[in-house]
Motif scaffolding. Structure first.
Motif, PDB file in Angstrom:
ATOM      1  N   VAL A  57       0.836  -1.200   0.000  1.00 26.68           N
ATOM      2  CA  VAL A  57       0.000   0.000   0.000  1.00 26.68           C
ATOM      3  C   VAL A  57       0.868   1.247   0.000  1.00 26.68           C
ATOM      4  O   VAL A  57       0.637   2.204  -0.761  1.00 26.68           O
ATOM      5  CB  VAL A  57      -0.964  -0.008   1.207  1.00 26.68           C
ATOM      6  CG1 VAL A  57      -1.666   1.346   1.345  1.00 26.68           C
ATOM      7  CG2 VAL A  57      -1.998  -1.124   1.052  1.00 26.68           C
ATOM      8  N   GLN A  58       1.878   1.254   0.854  1.00 26.43           N
ATOM      9  CA  GLN A  58       2.762   2.415   0.952  1.00 26.43           C
ATOM     10  C   GLN A  58       3.500   2.677  -0.359  1.00 26.43           C
ATOM     11  O   GLN A  58       3.702   3.827  -0.767  1.00 26.43           O
ATOM     12  CB  GLN A  58       3.761   2.215   2.088  1.00 26.43           C
ATOM     13  CG  GLN A  58       4.650   3.426   2.359  1.00 26.43           C
ATOM     14  CD  GLN A  58       5.579   3.193   3.531  1.00 26.43           C
ATOM     15  OE1 GLN A  58       5.875   2.054   3.899  1.00 26.43           O
ATOM     16  NE2 GLN A  58       6.033   4.273   4.154  1.00 26.43           N
ATOM     17  N   GLN A  59       3.877   1.624  -1.054  1.00 28.80           N
ATOM     18  CA  GLN A  59       4.616   1.762  -2.308  1.00 28.80           C
ATOM     19  C   GLN A  59       3.706   2.054  -3.502  1.00 28.80           C
ATOM     20  O   GLN A  59       4.184   2.286  -4.614  1.00 28.80           O
ATOM     21  CB  GLN A  59       5.409   0.478  -2.572  1.00 28.80           C
ATOM     22  CG  GLN A  59       6.515   0.229  -1.560  1.00 28.80           C
ATOM     23  CD  GLN A  59       7.088  -1.175  -1.647  1.00 28.80           C
ATOM     24  OE1 GLN A  59       6.683  -1.977  -2.501  1.00 28.80           O
ATOM     25  NE2 GLN A  59       8.031  -1.493  -0.767  1.00 28.80           N
ATOM     26  N   GLY A  60       2.395   2.041  -3.290  1.00 28.66           N
ATOM     27  CA  GLY A  60       1.454   2.367  -4.350  1.00 28.66           C
ATOM     28  C   GLY A  60       1.079   1.215  -5.255  1.00 28.66           C
ATOM     29  O   GLY A  60       0.414   1.420  -6.281  1.00 28.66           O
ATOM     30  N   TYR A  61       1.468   0.002  -4.881  1.00 28.94           N
ATOM     31  CA  TYR A  61       1.113  -1.161  -5.693  1.00 28.94           C
ATOM     32  C   TYR A  61      -0.283  -1.687  -5.395  1.00 28.94           C
ATOM     33  O   TYR A  61      -0.854  -2.437  -6.192  1.00 28.94           O
ATOM     34  CB  TYR A  61       2.116  -2.286  -5.475  1.00 28.94           C
ATOM     35  CG  TYR A  61       3.456  -2.073  -6.141  1.00 28.94           C
ATOM     36  CD1 TYR A  61       3.599  -2.197  -7.519  1.00 28.94           C
ATOM     37  CD2 TYR A  61       4.567  -1.720  -5.390  1.00 28.94           C
ATOM     38  CE1 TYR A  61       4.825  -1.991  -8.133  1.00 28.94           C
ATOM     39  CE2 TYR A  61       5.795  -1.514  -5.987  1.00 28.94           C
ATOM     40  CZ  TYR A  61       5.921  -1.647  -7.360  1.00 28.94           C
ATOM     41  OH  TYR A  61       7.133  -1.428  -7.963  1.00 28.94           O
ATOM     42  N   LEU A  62      -0.837  -1.327  -4.245  1.00 33.92           N
ATOM     43  CA  LEU A  62      -2.112  -1.905  -3.821  1.00 33.92           C
ATOM     44  C   LEU A  62      -3.001  -0.824  -3.219  1.00 33.92           C
ATOM     45  O   LEU A  62      -2.565  -0.056  -2.358  1.00 33.92           O
ATOM     46  CB  LEU A  62      -1.865  -3.014  -2.794  1.00 33.92           C
ATOM     47  CG  LEU A  62      -3.077  -3.779  -2.254  1.00 33.92           C
ATOM     48  CD1 LEU A  62      -3.802  -4.512  -3.373  1.00 33.92           C
ATOM     49  CD2 LEU A  62      -2.645  -4.757  -1.162  1.00 33.92           C
ATOM     50  N   SER A  63      -4.238  -0.778  -3.677  1.00 36.59           N
ATOM     51  CA  SER A  63      -5.242   0.131  -3.119  1.00 36.59           C
ATOM     52  C   SER A  63      -6.597  -0.548  -3.225  1.00 36.59           C
ATOM     53  O   SER A  63      -6.723  -1.620  -3.816  1.00 36.59           O
ATOM     54  CB  SER A  63      -5.251   1.470  -3.870  1.00 36.59           C
ATOM     55  OG  SER A  63      -5.614   1.265  -5.234  1.00 36.59           O
TER      56      SER A  63
END
Length: 455
Positions: A72-78
């Protein structure tokens, strides 16, 4: 045909996973850690909110709590509740929305129909849509294809890709199973099949098995689960035969299984879970109209009979107990475990429900204990939790599910207990009998050999 539809090597970047349950969320994480930007879609706002905060609502998969915050933090998962918007941004859509049965064993397509229409409303040319939900044969190629085409105005295998690939994993071991079990796939046409194969090769190390049609791929999953149901029913029939003839089915099955062509399962007090007691009914369903079953009286007789046998084991277990202690009227019975199998926090089609119903029919007072559920959760499911300090009032104990915690259950506290029925052949008989408690299990042969005991 658009140029993209003939090129299975097109680079993909965004995957929408529709359904963030016990299988869907691990799938989303699997794709994200393979470098895809993944948008998880779910109608549950709390699930979506938790995921966007880096939290998981699935406890059985230990890797989720470690992986999700970083992804989530790296922007791969939302995550989002807006499925249509997510689909507009996605190159691949993986659907893992449950299809269940109602009390009359009719297949309920309500949730997957709603998800499919939401997907169709946002579907773009060149997008790959894959259903992983277990489905009745013909559902992808008929019902779901029709819904997608009608809501999107696009045509499958011409404007967008459509494929089916059954999930073949178990709750609690999803990531292990993804790496070990071959991935069965098929598209509704050559282009869709090629595209689906390319996607799964990019996210899995497992072997890819391509079927001739989505109907055949759907059939694969139903064969797998129905085989297990029929095999367990056969084991239960053997157990009842052993009881009536004074034989021990456990030792007989163990010896029989030393022959390499014999793979008899373990008998017990019933079959639970999302899959085994549900999917045999999918073989009898008509995907065109959920209100109309296909009646084929001369086909699939074994699966129908197996379902009846396995669901009857709860009543049989109660009769076994009454053979030992007499009438259960006004006696207190404790069911250990309401989960459908050991060490999972899930009660789908659990045998505990059938046991409770059978015991109540025989006049017993029924209590339950399960370390995976709070008192409030047990009450909400219609059970009566074992009151603190009430162990010494229990007359009969049934091990319904083999949680590891029950290996350390203090049976000494059950000072009034006359019999323990080990419904999963998991307890130590010697330890129980050393306490002066009568031990029985399904298929131990004591139905014929033993008489009643008295308080």
């Amino acid at each position: 045909m658009p140029a993209s539809m003939s090129d299975s090597s097109v680079q993909l970047s965004t995957v929408a996973v529709v359904g963030l349950g016990k299988i869907g969320l691990p799938l989303a994480v699997q794709y994200a850690r393979k470098g895809y930007q993944v948008i998880g879609c779910d109608v549950n706002e709390q699930v979506v909110q938790n995921l966007n905060q880096g939290k998981t609502h699935i406890q059985e998969e230990g890797e989720l709590a470690l992986e999700i915050p970083c992804l989530v933090q790296q922007g791969y998962l939302s995550a989002t509740t807006q499925t249509t918007d997510a689909v507009r941004r996605a190159n691949v859509v993986v659907v893992i929305v449950p299809v269940l049965i109602d009390a009359a064993h009719t297949v309920d397509f309500q949730h997957i129909d709603a998800a499919t229409m939401a997907i169709g409303a946002g579907l773009q040319s060149g997008t790959l849509v894959i259903y992983e939900t277990t489905l009745p044969v013909g559902t992808t190629s008929s019902r779901l294809r029709s819904l997608l085409e009608r809501t999107s105005g696009l045509y499958a295998d011409q404007d967008f890709y459509l494929a089916y690939s059954p999930e073949r994993v178990s709750s609690g071991t999803v990531f292990r199973d993804l790496s070990q079990y071959p991935k069965v796939i098929s598209g509704i046409g050559r282009c869709s099949t090629a595209r689906a194969a390319a996607f799964y090769r990019s996210v899995l190390e497992a072997e890819i098995i391509t079927m001739a049609s989505t109907d055949e791929a759907e059939f694969v999953k139903l064969i797998e689960t129905t085989y297990r149901d029929v095999n367990i029913a056969l084991a239960n029939e053997f157990a009842r035969y052993a009881d009536s003839h004074g034989l021990n089915v456990r030792s007989a099955i163990a010896a029989a299984n030393t022959q390499p062509y014999s793979h008899i399962h373990t008998p017990g007090v019933g079959v639970g879970g999302h899959c085994i007691p549900v999917y045999p009914y999918f073989l009898f369903a008509n995907p065109f109209d959920e209100q109309e079953d296909i009646q084929e009286d001369d086909m699939l007789t074994l699966p129908r009979k197996a379902r009846r046998i396995n669901d009857s084991m709860a009543e049989y277990a109660v009769q076994r107990i009454e053979r030992v202690v007499g009438s259960l009227s006004c006696q207190s019975v404790l069911i250990l475990g309401v989960a459908y199998r050991g060490d999972v926090r899930e009660t789908a089609f659990t045998s505990a429900r059938l046991l409770q119903q059978a015991l109540l029919r025989h006049g017993a007072s029924v209590y339950v204990d399960d370390p995976y559920f709070s008192i409030g959760e047990l009450q909400a499911q219609g059970y009566t939790p074992l009151p603190s300090g009430y162990e010494h009032m229990i007359d009969v104990i049934i091990l319904q599910c083999n949680h590891r915690a029950f290996q350390n259950f203090d049976f000494c506290c059950a000072s009034a207990c006359k019999v323990i029925l080990d419904g999963r052949q998991a307890l130590c008989r010697k330890s129980i009998e050393a306490l002066g408690i009568h031990y029985i299990t399904i298929g131990d042969g004591e139905y014929k050999c033993s008489g009643r005991i008295h308080a």
